[in-house]
Write an enzyme that holds these catalytic residues in place. Structure first.
Site, mmCIF file in Angstrom:
data_model
loop_
_atom_site.group_PDB
_atom_site.id
_atom_site.type_symbol
_atom_site.label_atom_id
_atom_site.label_comp_id
_atom_site.label_asym_id
_atom_site.label_seq_id
_atom_site.Cartn_x
_atom_site.Cartn_y
_atom_site.Cartn_z
ATOM 1 N N TRP A 1 34.883 -40.848 -25.890
ATOM 2 C CA TRP A 1 34.034 -41.350 -26.981
ATOM 3 C C TRP A 1 33.248 -40.180 -27.587
ATOM 4 C CZ3 TRP A 1 28.769 -41.104 -27.791
ATOM 5 C CH2 TRP A 1 28.256 -41.907 -28.813
ATOM 6 N N HIS A 2 32.856 -39.229 -26.729
ATOM 7 C CA HIS A 2 32.064 -38.095 -27.208
ATOM 8 C C HIS A 2 32.881 -37.140 -28.067
ATOM 9 C CE1 HIS A 2 29.298 -39.419 -24.034
ATOM 10 N NE2 HIS A 2 28.367 -38.859 -24.765
ATOM 11 N N GLY A 3 34.132 -36.985 -27.748
ATOM 12 C CA GLY A 3 34.914 -36.040 -28.538
ATOM 13 C C GLY A 3 36.388 -36.123 -28.198
ATOM 14 N N PHE B 1 29.765 -36.554 -32.718
ATOM 15 C CA PHE B 1 30.464 -37.612 -31.981
ATOM 16 C C PHE B 1 30.561 -38.875 -32.829
ATOM 17 C CE2 PHE B 1 28.168 -35.395 -28.327
ATOM 18 C CZ PHE B 1 29.111 -34.400 -28.313
#
Lengths: 471, 358
Positions: free
Chosen positions: A324-326, A471
């Site tokens: 989800w962050h990257g 993000f």
């Protein structure tokens, strides 16, 4: 539009002036909605369409799910919501990544495939507003809430500018009831909102950007040149940088919302004073971790299933949390490491019933947690596996270094990180408001004066985007 | 109803912070006003901080202006030597300052060559060693990348740059992002600390006021930077001894020999620009005293500038060839702000004589 910018300051002043000059509550909400769309358009105007589609699709689907009588139809409508939201997210955030990963996998089998990068621009905040909007349809589907009937209220829930691009990820039951009655803002609430905003800007612009980021950038740019001591200092500096950056943003969001009479949930609570990884995730990016817990982990069965399945669930949730962050395997690795620690902790607690009782044991556990969490930030910060390996090697190198950090930089980093750690350990059960209450009026005034002067005088370099914007 | 939706009253400290906030803000405003006045009293002027955002704003302007643009590419000599107002008046074009202090500027030239919107005239610094291919990567490359990836399409970045530069132009206390300890010294040491000698404007024009620097220390530092080798300064107390020591060090290194191939990349960029209808001229800026001695020894004209200019498809002007460019350069390499208008006027006249503006 960054919170620590002149542009936001002007935007915010205009919004406040208009908001408090409009008497009608519906008029106020409409003005906030238009302002929020303008706020979003200030980055890249075409992406406003994406936000509008996402909002309207979920509003319509929410109503249809709420009205549907049979379960297969409800399920099908939810599937459409998931498809649309995750489809947008998948295309904009992961298309290039998946394409590249496919090429790498095929290369292992000796199949040559060299895809052209699609060059897709990531719409800012898409991960945040997708999750926020999705939580609504999931809640309606699970009959936790009734479908919203006001498109204006629902649109404001998705787009409310203080939390639009980097959270906190607000749930519908937290925000929509606030739209039903006019917000009453008294002077105390307004001023505390301004104070929180000032704290947030100070954390971001001074502590993260001026105090810690230069050391992190310097060492991560060429880890092989630095000795172990400086590499460790950079690892600790990044722990501080990412906390002050993101917690600073969240404080700004909460403060800005408060000046308009809205309340947003806390997103951080002394995470580096955590007793273990599960405690850490109750304190770090709370709105995301609770989202993953409620909508993903519990849906998979949580810890009410067989122990091995629980471990798999934890790993799966944390890998998805990482991604989800990257869109990079280093984020997946970060998730795997966190998932492993959570699973190990879960197993240890159930097998031995381990609970630290004495102050010394608690302190030891807090420090160990901080150290391990700091190490897990290495893959998070590294730009790829090569960087990660170079940084890991620097952490254990014993030979002489080609470059050294300036002594003044070392002192600044050590000072900021030590004070941060001490504060998190001592204040882990106390809220920010309660800490502020303990100060005398003179100390409070001096603190506000000091922070204001610092922000004006020393935050004037190149602007640095909030880390979580990407993000 | 959960407490967090009851107008946040549970989040407020008790007693309220109204008075403390008002008091703190008042103190902050008063102290900042004192700092501003004190800085102005010791000679500080408001200056914009040169940054990648400011550069990107000018880069965007260059693309918008098309044929009307007169784009300046280079390093500090170009940034300190050109008066944009004089350029505008003398040429009728709109100057755009894209020179980057201390940079390897070829990536900027390459960016100009690749952008179809760049069709105007370009003046490019002629530091011959920076025009050869395979130069080290530096912030010029980073700034070009920043423009394309993080600036060009973002409305807020453009508005923020505009606002920030306007605010910085009004306040001396922004003095170019002074570190706290330096600011404190400057505020508390009357007569000891001078204002910074550089002033930057929102259009990236930059003035160097060499009356504000301590000579000969400033000149010596400049020479040592050009030399790139340490010199033991113990016992050096006269100009002659310094020149002798620098000369000795200089002769320990061999002069650079450039071949035509090494400039092929730059000439290719020139042709690309010309093929779009653009025109460019390379200007070798003047240098004096030991800085010139070092440059003449390191990059001998016959195997440097002459090789470059003989094969250049673009106009190449060497200021060393014309007596009207014999200005006194306080540090041996850069023009003082008092001379740059006249220098610019003479340079435009020279370029007009070469039919560059026809």
């Amino acid at each position: 539009m960054q919170f620590d910018s002149f542009l936001f300051l002007i935007f915010w002043l205009v919004v406040l002036a208009l908001y408090y000059s409009i008497r009608d509550w519906r008029g106020r909400k409409l003005m906030l909605l238009i302002a929020s769309y303008l706020f979003y358009a200030a980055w890249n105007p075409p992406f406003v369409v994406l936000l509008w589609i996402s909002t309207n699709v979920d509003f319509c689907l929410g109503k249809m799910i709420g009205a549907a009588k049979n379960q297969p139809r409800r399920k099908a409508l939810l599937a459409v919501s998931l498809l649309v939201n995750l489809g947008f997210l998948g295309f904009f955030k992961y298309a290039d990544f998946l394409n590249q990963s496919a090429a790498e996998i095929l290369a292992w089998f000796g199949i040559g495939y060299q895809p052209q990068p699609l060059g897709i621009v990531l719409p800012i905040g898409i991960s945040f507003y997708t999750f926020q909007s999705l939580s609504y349809t999931l809640d309606v589907y699970q009959r936790k809430i009734a479908a919203e009937t006001s498109l204006l209220d629902f649109s404001l829930f998705v787009t409310f500018f203080p939390q639009l691009v980097a959270g906190p990820i607000v749930r519908a039951p937290q925000f929509l009831p606030q739209c039903k009655t006019p917000r009453q803002t008294d002077a105390d609430q307004f001023v505390w909102g301004l104070t929180l905003f000032l704290f947030g800007v100070f954390a971001k612009a001074i502590l993260a950007d001026v105090g810690l980021a230069p050391v992190v950038d310097q060492v991560y740019a060429n880890p092989a040149a630095f000795g172990a001591a400086d590499a460790w200092l950079a690892v600790l500096a990044f722990s501080g940088q990412i906390f002050f950056d993101f917690a600073g943003y969240s404080l700004c969001a909460i403060g800005a919302a408060m000046t308009l009479g809205f309340s947003l949930p806390d997103n951080f609570h002394c995470p580096y004073g955590a007793l273990g990884f599960s405690d850490f995730w109750r304190r770090w990016h709370i709105s995301l971790s609770s989202w993953l817990r409620d909508y993903l982990y519990f849906s998979l069965g949580g810890n009410r299933v067989r122990p091995l399945r629980t471990v798999v669930n934890l790993l799966l949730v944390m890998i998805l949390g990482g991604l989800w962050h990257g869109a990079a395997w280093t984020f997946a690795l970060w998730g795997i490491v966190h998932g492993t620690f959570l699973a190990a902790e879960h197993g240890l607690k159930h097998a031995s019933g381990f609970r630290p009782e004495s102050s010394v044991a608690k302190l030891g556990l807090m420090l160990a947690t901080f150290l391990l969490v700091s190490l897990t930030w290495v893959p998070f910060r590294a730009q790829g596996f090569e960087d990660l390996v170079a940084m890991a090697a620097a952490l254990v190198r014993s030979d002489g270094a080609a470059a050294v950090l300036a002594q003044s930089s070392r002192i600044v980093v050590a000072g900021i990180v030590s004070v941060m750690l001490l504060w998190h350990i001592l204040a882990r059960e106390i809220r920010l408001e309660q800490i502020f209450e303990r100060f005398t009026p003179m100390v409070r005034g001096s603190l506000i004066a000091g922070l204001t002067i610092s922000v004006v005088l020393f935050s004037n370099g190149d602007s640095r985007a909030f880390i979580y914007f990407q993000f | 109803m959960p407490s967090f939706i009851s107008n946040s009253s549970d989040r407020l400290p008790n007693p309220a912070v109204k008075r403390a906030f008002g008091f703190g803000l008042l103190v902050a405003v008063l102290l900042l006003a004192v700092v501003e006045l004190r800085l102005r009293q010791i000679g500080f002027r408001p200056t914009v901080q040169d940054s990648k955002e400011l550069w990107a704003a000018q880069r965007g302007k260059a693309a918008l202006l098309g044929k009307q643009a007169l784009i300046l590419v280079g390093d500090s000599r170009m940034q300190l030597g050109m008066d944009l107002d004089v350029l505008a008046v003398e040429t009728g074009l709109t100057p755009v300052q894209l020179a980057i202090d201390g940079s390897e500027f070829l990536p900027v030239l390459a960016d100009m060559a690749q952008d179809p919107a760049i069709t105007g005239k370009l003046l490019v610094s002629g530091d011959v060693w920076k025009l050869a291919a395979s130069r080290p990567r530096d912030r010029a490359e980073e700034w070009v990348e920043f423009y394309h990836r993080k600036y060009k399409d973002l409305v807020s970045a453009k508005l923020e740059t505009l606002l920030k530069s306007q605010v910085q132009q009004q306040l001396a206390l922004y003095g170019g992002g002074i570190p706290p300890q330096v600011l404190f010294e400057r505020l508390t040491s009357p007569g000891m600390i001078r204002p910074f000698y550089l002033t930057t404007y929102a259009n990236r024009e930059r003035d160097a006021d060499y009356e504000l620097v301590q000579q000969p220390a400033f000149y010596i530092n400049r020479v040592l930077r050009s030399l790139g080798q340490p010199v033991d300064m113990a016992g050096i107390d006269t100009r002659e001894k310094f020149e002798h020591a620098v000369g000795q060090k200089l002769r320990q290194s061999a002069p650079s020999q450039f071949s035509a191939d090494q400039f092929a990349y730059t000439h290719g960029l020139s042709r690309q620009i010309q093929n779009k209808g653009g025109q460019l001229a390379f200007i070798n800026f003047p240098s004096t005293a030991l800085v010139r001695t070092i440059e003449e020894y390191r990059y001998p004209r016959a195997s440097g500038w002459d090789v470059f200019s003989a094969n250049s498809p673009a106009l190449a002007v060497n200021c060393w060839d014309y007596p009207e460019f014999a200005f006194e350069l306080p540090d041996g390499a850069h023009l003082d702000r008092r001379d740059k208008a006249e220098f610019t006027r003479r340079l435009v006249a020279r370029l007009k004589a070469s039919a560059f503006f026809d």
